[in-house]
Design an enzyme around this catalytic site. Structure first.
Site, PDB file in Angstrom:
ATOM      1  N   LYS A 161       9.081  30.337   2.998  1.00  0.00           N
ATOM      2  CA  LYS A 161       8.066  31.544   3.741  1.00  0.00           C
ATOM      3  C   LYS A 161       7.263  32.312   2.626  1.00  0.00           C
ATOM      4  O   LYS A 161       6.187  32.516   2.871  1.00  0.00           O
ATOM      5  CB  LYS A 161       9.382  32.180   4.538  1.00  0.00           C
TER       6      LYS A 161
ATOM      7  N   ASP B  76      22.356  25.224  -9.088  1.00  0.00           N
ATOM      8  CA  ASP B  76      20.882  25.469  -8.377  1.00  0.00           C
ATOM      9  C   ASP B  76      20.778  24.182  -7.632  1.00  0.00           C
ATOM     10  O   ASP B  76      21.399  23.050  -8.128  1.00  0.00           O
ATOM     11  CB  ASP B  76      19.700  25.698  -9.450  1.00  0.00           C
TER      12      ASP B  76
ATOM     13  N   ASP C  37      17.169  22.833  -5.972  1.00  0.00           N
ATOM     14  CA  ASP C  37      15.981  21.996  -6.102  1.00  0.00           C
ATOM     15  C   ASP C  37      15.661  21.849  -7.359  1.00  0.00           C
ATOM     16  O   ASP C  37      15.311  22.997  -8.201  1.00  0.00           O
ATOM     17  CB  ASP C  37      14.794  22.908  -5.136  1.00  0.00           C
TER      18      ASP C  37
ATOM     19  N   HIS D 147       7.544  27.482   8.523  1.00  0.00           N
ATOM     20  CA  HIS D 147       8.516  27.107   7.584  1.00  0.00           C
ATOM     21  C   HIS D 147       9.430  26.309   8.470  1.00  0.00           C
ATOM     22  O   HIS D 147      10.360  25.557   8.159  1.00  0.00           O
ATOM     23  CB  HIS D 147       9.243  28.348   6.926  1.00  0.00           C
TER      24      HIS D 147
HETATM   25  C1  XBP Z   1      13.554  26.205  -5.055  1.00  0.00           C
HETATM   26  C2  XBP Z   1      12.850  26.980  -3.968  1.00  0.00           C
HETATM   27  C3  XBP Z   1      12.817  26.680  -2.569  1.00  0.00           C
HETATM   28  C4  XBP Z   1      12.404  25.334  -2.214  1.00  0.00           C
HETATM   29  C5  XBP Z   1      11.652  25.075  -0.696  1.00  0.00           C
HETATM   30  O1  XBP Z   1      14.909  26.747  -4.799  1.00  0.00           O
HETATM   31  O2  XBP Z   1      12.093  28.041  -4.466  1.00  0.00           O
HETATM   32  O3  XBP Z   1      12.274  27.899  -1.606  1.00  0.00           O
HETATM   33  O4  XBP Z   1      11.053  25.111  -2.858  1.00  0.00           O
HETATM   34  O5  XBP Z   1      12.898  25.387   0.165  1.00  0.00           O
HETATM   35  P1  XBP Z   1      15.988  26.370  -5.966  1.00  0.00           P
HETATM   36  P2  XBP Z   1      12.586  26.618   1.408  1.00  0.00           P
HETATM   37  O6  XBP Z   1      15.354  25.899  -7.145  1.00  0.00           O
HETATM   38  O7  XBP Z   1      16.501  27.790  -6.157  1.00  0.00           O
HETATM   39  O8  XBP Z   1      17.062  25.421  -5.501  1.00  0.00           O
HETATM   40  O9  XBP Z   1      11.472  26.116   1.966  1.00  0.00           O
HETATM   41  O10 XBP Z   1      14.023  26.343   2.247  1.00  0.00           O
HETATM   42  O11 XBP Z   1      12.773  27.925   0.807  1.00  0.00           O
HETATM   43 MG    MG Z   2      15.305  24.964  -9.019  1.00  0.00          MG
END
Ligand code: XBP
Ligand code: MG
Length: 233
Positions: free
Chosen positions: A53, A8, A10, A81
Site C-alpha cells: 500500500k 524475512d 520476500d 492492494h
Molecule cells: C517485502 C515488502 C512487501 C512486498 C509486497 O517484504 O516490502 O511489501 O514487496 O507485499 P519483506 P505486500 O522483504 O519484509 O518480506 O503488498 O503484501 O506489502
Molecule cells: Mg525482504
C-alpha cells in the site's frame, strides 16, 4: 548460544518480487482499468518503499501527482492492494513462486536442533500463510509477524521487536535472515545479528552492517558462497 532464527520472507525465503508481487500489481492495474505497468526496472526503484500500500502511495506521489485526491489516497491504495493480493495468491498457488536455495534445508536442520523459528516480514499475512502452507508447515513457526501487525514497516525495527516481545529468548541468541537494506536496518535497530542473502534487486545495496553476506543459503553438496564477512561472526 543460538536459540532462534527469524526469517524475512520476500527475497529471502522466496524470490517473490519480480515474478510475483510485481506481476500481481500489474494485473490489479489492468482490472482497475489503469494503463499503468510497473516494469522490472521501475519496480526495483519502488521496492525502496516497504509495504504494498505504501508502495502504491509512493508511486502516486512520484509519478502520478494529482491523479487521486489527497483524501482518497488511502482508500485508493487499499483498493488496489486488495486486488493485487488476490492475484498474488493465485500466482503463488499456481507455482509461480518457489523457495530459494537452501531455505527448506536450513529450516529442517534448525528444527532437528530444536531451534525456535519465526517470521518477520512486511508482506501481508495471507501471503506468508500461503507460502508457508505450500512449502513448509505453519506449525513450525512460533511467531509469524507480518505486514500491518505493526504501525511502522521496515526499516523501522517494529516487526522485529514484535517477535522479540513474543518469544522469551535474548536478542543475542537470535539470528536473522534478510535480503534488503530496509530489512537489515530494521533487524540491526532491534539489536539482532543478521545474515543477508542477496538477490538481483538488492545485490547493489549497502550491507556493511551485516554479520555475513552470502549469495544464498546453499545445500549440503553446494556450500553457500560468502560475499562479505566470515562464519565466525
Ligand atoms: C517485502 C515488502 C512487501 C512486498 C509486497 O517484504 O516490502 O511489501 O514487496 O507485499 P519483506 P505486500 O522483504 O519484509 O518480506 O503488498 O503484501 O506489502
Ligand atoms: Mg525482504
Amino acid at each position: 548460544q543460538l536459540q532462534g532464527l527469524i526469517f524475512d520472507v520476500d527475497g529471502t525465503l522466496a524470490n517473490t518480487e519480480r515474478d510475483g508481487h510485481r506481476v500481481a500489481f500489474n494485473t490489479a492495474f489492468e482490472e482497475a482499468e489503469l494503463d499503468w505497468n510497473w516494469s522490472v526496472e521501475l519496480y526495483g526503484e519502488l521496492l525502496k518503499v516497504a509495504g504494498g500500500k505504501e508502495r502504491v502511495k509512493y508511486f502516486l506521489r512520484q509519478y502520478k501527482p494529482g491523479f487521486v485526491d489527497p483524501q482518497d489516497i488511502n482508500q485508493f491504495a487499499a483498493y488496489i492492494h486488495q486486488l493485487k493480493t488476490k492475484y498474488y495468491l493465485e500466482l503463488l498457488h499456481n507455482g509461480a513462486i518457489t523457495m530459494r536455495r537452501g531455505t527448506i534445508r536450513l529450516i529442517e536442520e534448525a528444527r532437528q536442533a530444536n531451534i525456535i523459528l519465526a517470521i518477520a516480514t512486511t508482506t501481508s499475512l495471507p501471503n506468508v500463510i500461503a507460502l508457508l502452507e505450500k512449502y513448509l508447515d505453519l506449525d513450525w513457526f512460533e511467531v509469524i509477524a507480518a505486514g500491518d501487525i505493526v504501525a511502522a514497516k521496515k526499516p523501522a525495527p517494529d516487526i522485529y521487536k514484535y517477535v522479540l516481545n513474543k518469544i522469551k529468548i535474548l536478542p543475542q541468541n537470535f539470528l536473522v535472515f534478510e535480503d534488503s537494506d530496509n530489512g537489515l536496518i530494521a533487524a540491526k535497530k532491534a539489536g539482532l545479528k543478521t545474515i543477508v542473502t542477496v538477490n538481483n534487486y538488492t545485490k547493489q545495496q549497502d550491507f556493511s552492517q551485516a554479520d555475513l553476506v552470502v549469495r544464498d543459503l546453499g545445500e549440503i553438496d553446494q556450500p553457500c558462497q560468502v560475499i562479505q564477512g566470515d562464519f565466525t561472526a
